[in-house]
Design a protein around this motif. Structure first.
Motif: not given
Length: 308
Positions: A114-116, A122-123, A292-293, A298-305
């Motif tokens: 997530v962080l990268p 949002y740099p 962040f939430i 979204r990232i983990f939903e995509t990874t799970h799918e």
């Protein structure tokens, strides 16, 4: 605001007088009438009790006070514009600070995912990490010392909101030295394998250990606990070194760990845990925290799918 607009107008007028040397030409360049420009100048001179123009000089020149005023009012307007820009960035969630609590294990699993991407988007948001036990981070979220924490869902607290990222399973790790033959890939009840044998666990204040304790009690598993550690990563390393067995989340199983231990996955109905972002539901999350939430979800939903 009206005062600031007048100061902006005065900058234009005084700069035009410096360029043309008389009020008439300055007014023409600004698409204003000469009486209007003269009135604006005199009103400002009256307000500050000084003369901005040396009217004995031809072409007209600014007095020392006029030059000082012009220099300072330029800076004032520039500072205001900078402040407005920065505040708009805050409002749009482009700058700010975000404090995240996370245990060391999940710091290695969740944060790299997530962080990268969060930093790329949002740099200018400064992220501060705190790695402590789940119980401590829960208290800090409730006390508003942390914006949120990423953890293995602890006992329910009505003052906290839990945004699930994914569901993790558990795995029994055995030292290679135990040389157990015919190690099953998955097991419901591990008591025949570890009852009376050395076992390394986390301290009671971690969310995952609460789940492990519940499992051990339910299936009447009675290992010989030789060490408690605040860090599941330490427990896994000690298992790899031969000190005793342990139970760890499946997402923590690295190739190196798999090579150095014997791994038995626990049946999902026996032990599962939710990895969640936890925040205080008594207050709205900051825009930085909400971004962040949303991104992590979204990232983990995509990874799970993709895995499905």
């Amino acid at each position: 605001m009206k005062q600031l607009e007048r100061e902006r107008q005065m900058i234009q007028i005084l700069e035009a007088i410096q360029a043309y040397g008389n009020v008439s030409q300055a007014a023409e360049a600004l698409f204003m009438t000469q009486p209007t420009v003269s009135k604006i100048i005199r009103n400002q001179e009256k307000q500050y009790g000084i003369s901005f123009l040396d009217r004995t000089e031809h072409p007209l020149k600014l007095t020392y006070a006029g030059e000082f005023y012009l220099d300072r009012v330029r800076k004032l307007v520039a500072d205001y514009q900078t402040m407005t820009h920065d505040l708009n960035n805050f409002a749009d969630n482009r700058v700010g600070r975000l404090t995240i609590g996370v245990n060391q294990l999940l710091a290695q699993v969740v944060l790299p995912a997530v962080l990268p991407e969060f930093h790329r988007r949002y740099p200018q948001i400064q992220v501060q990490l705190s790695e402590k036990t789940s119980a401590t981070m829960e208290e800090e979220v409730l006390n508003q010392e942390l914006d949120l924490y990423v953890g293995i869902t602890p006992a329910y607290n009505e003052r906290l909101h839990y945004q699930r990222l994914y569901t993790d399973g558990g795995a029994l790790l055995l030292p290679k030295q135990w040389a157990i033959e015919h190690v099953p890939e998955e097991q419901l009840d591990i008591s025949p394998l570890i009852n009376g044998k050395d076992f390394v666990v986390e301290t009671e204040r971690t969310g995952f250990q609460r789940i492990v304790n519940s499992y051990l009690t339910k299936y009447n598993v009675r290992p010989n606990i030789v060490l408690r550690t605040a860090n599941i990563t330490t427990a896994m390393s000690l298992t790899a070194g031969g000190m005793g067995a342990t139970i760890a989340p499946q997402s923590a199983l690295t190739p190196e760990l798999l090579a150095r231990t014997q791994v038995i996955k626990l049946t999902p109905t026996a032990l599962q845990c939710d990895i969640a972002i936890v925040y205080n539901n008594q207050n709205e999350p900051t825009k930085q925290a909400q971004s962040f939430i949303d991104l992590a979800t979204r990232i983990f939903e995509t990874t799970h799918e993709e895995r499905d």
